[in-house]
Design a protein around this motif. Sequence first.
Motif: not given
Lengths: 221, 221, 221, 221, 221, 221, 221, 221
Positions: D161, D189-191
Amino acid sequence: TRRGVPEAILGDGKTAAETASLAATAVETTGRAIVTRTDDDQQRAVRTRLADDHPAAEVTVHERSGVVVAHDADFEPPDVAATVGVVTAGTSDAIPAGEAAVVAGEMGATVERVEDVGVAALTRIVDQLDRLRETDVLVVAAGREGALPTVVAGLVNTPVIGLPVSTGYGYGGEGEAALAGMLQSCSVLSVVNVDAGFVAGAQAGLIARAVGSARGEDDDE
Amino acid sequence: TRRGVPEAILGDGKTAAETASLAATAVETTGRAIVTRTDDDQQRAVRTRLADDHPAAEVTVHERSGVVVAHDADFEPPDVAATVGVVTAGTSDAIPAGEAAVVAGEMGATVERVEDVGVAALTRIVDQLDRLRETDVLVVAAGREGALPTVVAGLVNTPVIGLPVSTGYGYGGEGEAALAGMLQSCSVLSVVNVDAGFVAGAQAGLIARAVGSARGEDDDE
Amino acid sequence: TRRGVPEAILGDGKTAAETASLAATAVETTGRAIVTRTDDDQQRAVRTRLADDHPAAEVTVHERSGVVVAHDADFEPPDVAATVGVVTAGTSDAIPAGEAAVVAGEMGATVERVEDVGVAALTRIVDQLDRLRETDVLVVAAGREGALPTVVAGLVNTPVIGLPVSTGYGYGGEGEAALAGMLQSCSVLSVVNVDAGFVAGAQAGLIARAVGSARGEDDDE
Amino acid sequence: TRRGVPEAILGDGKTAAETASLAATAVETTGRAIVTRTDDDQQRAVRTRLADDHPAAEVTVHERSGVVVAHDADFEPPDVAATVGVVTAGTSDAIPAGEAAVVAGEMGATVERVEDVGVAALTRIVDQLDRLRETDVLVVAAGREGALPTVVAGLVNTPVIGLPVSTGYGYGGEGEAALAGMLQSCSVLSVVNVDAGFVAGAQAGLIARAVGSARGEDDDE
Amino acid sequence: TRRGVPEAILGDGKTAAETASLAATAVETTGRAIVTRTDDDQQRAVRTRLADDHPAAEVTVHERSGVVVAHDADFEPPDVAATVGVVTAGTSDAIPAGEAAVVAGEMGATVERVEDVGVAALTRIVDQLDRLRETDVLVVAAGREGALPTVVAGLVNTPVIGLPVSTGYGYGGEGEAALAGMLQSCSVLSVVNVDAGFVAGAQAGLIARAVGSARGEDDDE
Amino acid sequence: TRRGVPEAILGDGKTAAETASLAATAVETTGRAIVTRTDDDQQRAVRTRLADDHPAAEVTVHERSGVVVAHDADFEPPDVAATVGVVTAGTSDAIPAGEAAVVAGEMGATVERVEDVGVAALTRIVDQLDRLRETDVLVVAAGREGALPTVVAGLVNTPVIGLPVSTGYGYGGEGEAALAGMLQSCSVLSVVNVDAGFVAGAQAGLIARAVGSARGEDDDE
Amino acid sequence: TRRGVPEAILGDGKTAAETASLAATAVETTGRAIVTRTDDDQQRAVRTRLADDHPAAEVTVHERSGVVVAHDADFEPPDVAATVGVVTAGTSDAIPAGEAAVVAGEMGATVERVEDVGVAALTRIVDQLDRLRETDVLVVAAGREGALPTVVAGLVNTPVIGLPVSTGYGYGGEGEAALAGMLQSCSVLSVVNVDAGFVAGAQAGLIARAVGSARGEDDDE
Amino acid sequence: TRRGVPEAILGDGKTAAETASLAATAVETTGRAIVTRTDDDQQRAVRTRLADDHPAAEVTVHERSGVVVAHDADFEPPDVAATVGVVTAGTSDAIPAGEAAVVAGEMGATVERVEDVGVAALTRIVDQLDRLRETDVLVVAAGREGALPTVVAGLVNTPVIGLPVSTGYGYGGEGEAALAGMLQSCSVLSVVNVDAGFVAGAQAGLIARAVGSARGEDDDE
Ligand SMILES: Nc1ncnc2c1ncn2[C@@H]1O[C@H](COP(=O)(O)O)[C@@H](O)[C@H]1O
Ligand SMILES: Nc1ncnc2c1ncn2[C@@H]1O[C@H](COP(=O)(O)O)[C@@H](O)[C@H]1O
Ligand SMILES: Nc1ncnc2c1ncn2[C@@H]1O[C@H](COP(=O)(O)O)[C@@H](O)[C@H]1O
Ligand SMILES: Nc1ncnc2c1ncn2[C@@H]1O[C@H](COP(=O)(O)O)[C@@H](O)[C@H]1O
Ligand SMILES: [Mg+2]
Ligand SMILES: [Mg+2]
Ligand SMILES: [Mg+2]
Ligand SMILES: [Mg+2]
Ligand SMILES: [Mg+2]
Ligand SMILES: [Mg+2]
Ligand SMILES: [Mg+2]
Ligand SMILES: [Mg+2]
């Protein structure tokens, strides 16, 4: 025509037939037509249509700027005793600069063109200083970083109108850096929107009219 | 120091005590401290602290740019056989231009300052041409419309690094027009971020090192 | 050619005939033509036209980057004793990176290409370290998040010019994240605008010329 | 607590008295208080107030991140059989990274901190690979160009993350380049939003809970 | 495949022939091809090419999302003991949601689709609660104002990944309001870029793998 | 004074002592000082300093706009036979409108103020038409939606310079909507940057000088 | 139909066949179809398809706005005792204004059109005041600087909904200046997104329904 | 009071004395004063001043929203037979929502407050449905992602005015995501600018007046 500013027909997004028809109506009702941002088809259609409907009208096609002007036989152009200079940094400024020149001319001003004097080669600007200084008001077009109006306004006493042009790509491209740079200019300038050659020319025309009619005031006395 | 680029301590947002303490540590470990964006309090605290801990260190405060540099007695500064020019348009460019000059100097280059040569008055630039042409690389700082690097790069053969400065208000203010204008420049330039004087100076320092060590290559033969 | 930077013709938005005609004029007047962002039609038209007008000219078409270069028989290319490295993260960087390579080469530098070393797979970068370190200046192209110049500059002593590429979609797409990331880089870099491969290559060429002529200085003594 | 995510009190913009009073109420009603973005005054006020109202409560002040946590004597913290890694590029990432670490810990996960592994010095990251690979989910904080999550995600198998931090000035400053870069990342990725350490930690906590309860499923059989 | 995330071929901007050729190579080297954002021509070209080169390969075309997947006869798909839910607000979310579903499935997860549960009609969401709660991780796609992930995350215990979709026009259109809304969400979420269905699905697949392998841990003991 | 535009000292961000000192120098060297954006302290300091150093100088403080003007005893103000109108929509336009009025006046024009004629109450504008029509050039200031210059330019024949003012909050606040609206105006206008009263007044002064000197031309004959 | 707001089919981006098929289904299920943003092909396809499937349906094509409406023979239109005014500044506002008029009409309101009353010519607005004042709610469309709703709202007692239109180019073009100007308006207004004629008309329809049913309340007593 | 919308005094940026004096004048001339965005000092100063000048006036201080209202003894408040609902998502919406409630009330409407019904907990909204449905028009305030108006408008038949609130940080913070989300809403809404509680309340008041006077029409017969 409010304030002596002629109405213009915007060619962009119209068919050739629509454009020609609007031009014919303009000649019919006001003795004049000004059509901006035209392509070949539209120019041909306007010529053909006016040849039919208003055979006596004189039609001028400004090829580099895409402006078409028609004057009917009995149209009496205004006459203003003042000169508008129109300055360009490069060939990509041709369309808006051409619009500015045409509208100022149609408002009656004498128009002086000064071309290809970009800021990356200062000597070319300096070579033209005498011509620049003889005008009453200047429209200065520039794309990319748009620094030319700042430099010109540092060299002359006449009012300068900055005309940002939609060249450039990436950050600040499409005229944004030019507009921002002219609004931030260290020299005194006023500006118009990106590619708004018609507005720049009309504003210059209004200033020329004010100067020209001041010149003429004693004549009336 | 990676690539010969010295570490610097950013004064902004640190207390005077913290700043002084980091400066003392830097002198301790590397023989040198460079502190940027300092105010009076921080400058005084650094001086006092180093007078105590490193009485032999030489401390220089660059007042206009807020940079403090300290060299311990035995610090051996690098020496580079090349010159970095740092050019400014006006007094508001003092802080980032000063940072650029200090870091280039600390990397060993000879630094040449050319000041107050804004584009609205071209003659001042032309008067400095000889000095500009004698440098190996130029950092050119400018705020508002940021046109100076474009004009300078049109007049010299050396590589130019544009350094936009956060002056100006309204649209394009705080350095945005300057950054956009430099990225859109009609002249060949590379640029750094708004107010990034440290980066501009360090990049100029790296180029100076490349040139200087090329100059020196025959010496080694 | 100001500063030894050759003029280039931008193919984008020109017809094949216009492009060919401008190329012929360039060969005529300077002995060389460089045309960027060309498509198949333009490439063919340039070849045909030059075969007619300048049968002795040597024409090279760089297919992946769309650059066409023509040298007339008697054109004497400059020669610079320095190396420019051009590094790419992926295949979508081919156009601007190719422009950079061609212009640096035309300015006389030796050009070294290092390809497909994206940051998501660090080992590929590390494998190329020796080649990277042998250059005098590096152009590092990267799209999407544009982190490659930061990583490369952390590993070499040469100056690095970041070249953001207009890949990516959504927030920060079209090169914006890459440009912003390079301007914010923790490593020392200077940058050019998104897709401005020509500018990056020319700036690298100017630095190479400075280094190369420093190298040559003793020869003159 | 919805989804096991504890409520937190945001210190920013509240007086010391208000903050203390909300903390006391939280301990009263849920047995726990978490206060983020506190300054010295608020920390002291919370301590004093809880010493009065809940003398048995254990109060922890995380100084670098400004988070205060209080557990009443009978508070039973959750326990999750999974590990959350929290990675930072530099000291300026301390506040959001600290928030992430505290909330993940309060959700019951084991928290592993890996600090100061910026992308400009790859070896420090590589040295920590074993620790990174032993976690079940990673929160990776980074400011300026925000490239660290991309590099880390290229080296591990765990979900990452990205947590952009509001450092940097000029174009892309205040975390914008970092956010854009993480959204454009070449790695998966996630953000979360800029400085949203609490959200990043809570999302990591939810993933850890999912993993931990999967680990425990056989226990129930 | 790094981290078990399969490489995908992006159809956008490639010719049908190029796409087919890359797909054939992928099947050749990895036993599998995943092609996203394909149109009819590309789908036909891939089918024809694979029928020639890899007649034993099984080819699936997901029409609404434009994804093509091919598995060679001996390809052994991964198997993960966890479920990924993919939720959409409307039909315009089909492309990115479909990409997410395919990649999560190809990473071995069971995929559960929940469709057309927009926030303007809450009852449809509430009707699907049981299905939503049985998943291990959720990808929730939404365009325009993008509120669906916030509402869903308020109703379930599983981690939610928000996937903004480029619908809407005017201010905040093309997915900007959706992205901003998800980053500002009152519920705990992480997000991916606008239309980044591939990334959302891959991140969900990584979380599913973490959960699934935790589930399996006791099996190994 | 380039182009007859007087230099002005910007009070913003200077100490009272610095401001006073710059004002004294300006009176010393040019016979006049104009200081903009001053507060009470700066005004007092300028008065005191000039009373000491230039006891014969006449000092005027424009309280609503924060402009201070000093003329030494022997200063001969320019005289221009033309009128500049300065129009405001509301009291929040006082600062930039006041700057415009002062600089135009200092350039020698007669200045006519027309106040509080916002577009939400058209009758007030119509009531002032005769006064507006008697000017040679108009500066029209407006904040929030900035529609006043458009409406005024539709009613008069004189050139209009739009001056956007940094009022308003939320989307388009701080003068952005006003600037954009003036650049998009349906009437012919040129504009200056947000709050750039000095520039608007100086541009109006340049136009007034052009008109005034045209008026005078016959006198010279 | 939620809240009496009819569903509409958005023609944009659909094939003629898809559009026709959706229209047929809408007539089938609700007795009515409303299709917005249609071109000639789509209009023809809808007509042909409905002539086949629903020969008794009455089909109306609004050419300037591109809206098609079909009512099956037994469709009972709602009837609301209130009037919605739809006002335009120019011909380029025809599409969104037409959508607003159609949806308000389909919700049962009486619709009054007032056209071509731009702010650059105030007398035309004043001439229409009586008609404007007789409506219960007004939708006022305007592009470029979008000042018309502000001026109208200053002249009437009815609620005004501003509808910004995507005309204009350069800074603030495509409806941005109009949206910002309406949100900053000195008059009391609420607004909808750029070109959201459907939303403006539906909101006006909801207000008309509220007024109309209040009017009818005594009837029920 | 144009359109029955009362003038209000904006406390922001005024001294306590100025505010009190303007309030006294308002009571003097119109029998009423409404002061928004006041702090403690301003509230005290208004009270004290009115106690002196208008001892018979009734002064109400709305503490959470910072609005002060004063009615002189003989002030006759308008009376409107319609109800305005004002809905908030959380406590941070108190200021603009309070402004909306006060102005609608001062225009004569009955005001119904519904508080703390954020979208992350749908049941609280559903619990209030009956109260929401009894209003004639709704103002719905929401910060961060601003989804509440969309959800509410999906549940009621009354017109909804979205009021975005300047909460949130990072991308889309300070009310931008909320404004964009409301403009993109899948439900039919009109909106006002960020924090423009006064405008939202006044627009609701105008709609309530239209409904209320429709209700009363038969009375007059
Ligand atoms: N004025 C400056 N501009 C950009 N970077 C700087 C500046 N001064 C110091 N630095 C760099 O910022 C980092 C120091 O950050 P800090 O740890 O906050 O002191 C180091 O990498 C310095 O080299
Ligand atoms: N729809 C997609 N969204 C984001 N990334 C994708 C998508 N499809 C493929 N990719 C990735 O984009 C890269 C392929 O780019 P290319 O070399 O242009 O085919 C690979 O890393 C893919 O995994
Ligand atoms: N209010 C103002 N707006 C724009 N420029 C101004 C203003 N006041 C002074 N200036 C100009 O700003 C420059 C002075 O800057 P400084 O050296 O900081 O005092 C001079 O060129 C002035 O003519
Ligand atoms: N011109 C328009 N502007 C905004 N929304 C529209 C428009 N026309 C149709 N709609 C709405 O958009 C949705 C239809 O989208 P679609 O399913 O793509 O046809 C429905 O909710 C319609 O009510
Ligand atoms: Mg230019
Ligand atoms: Mg400058
Ligand atoms: Mg990259
Ligand atoms: Mg970083
Ligand atoms: Mg949605
Ligand atoms: Mg205004
Ligand atoms: Mg308009
Ligand atoms: Mg909210």
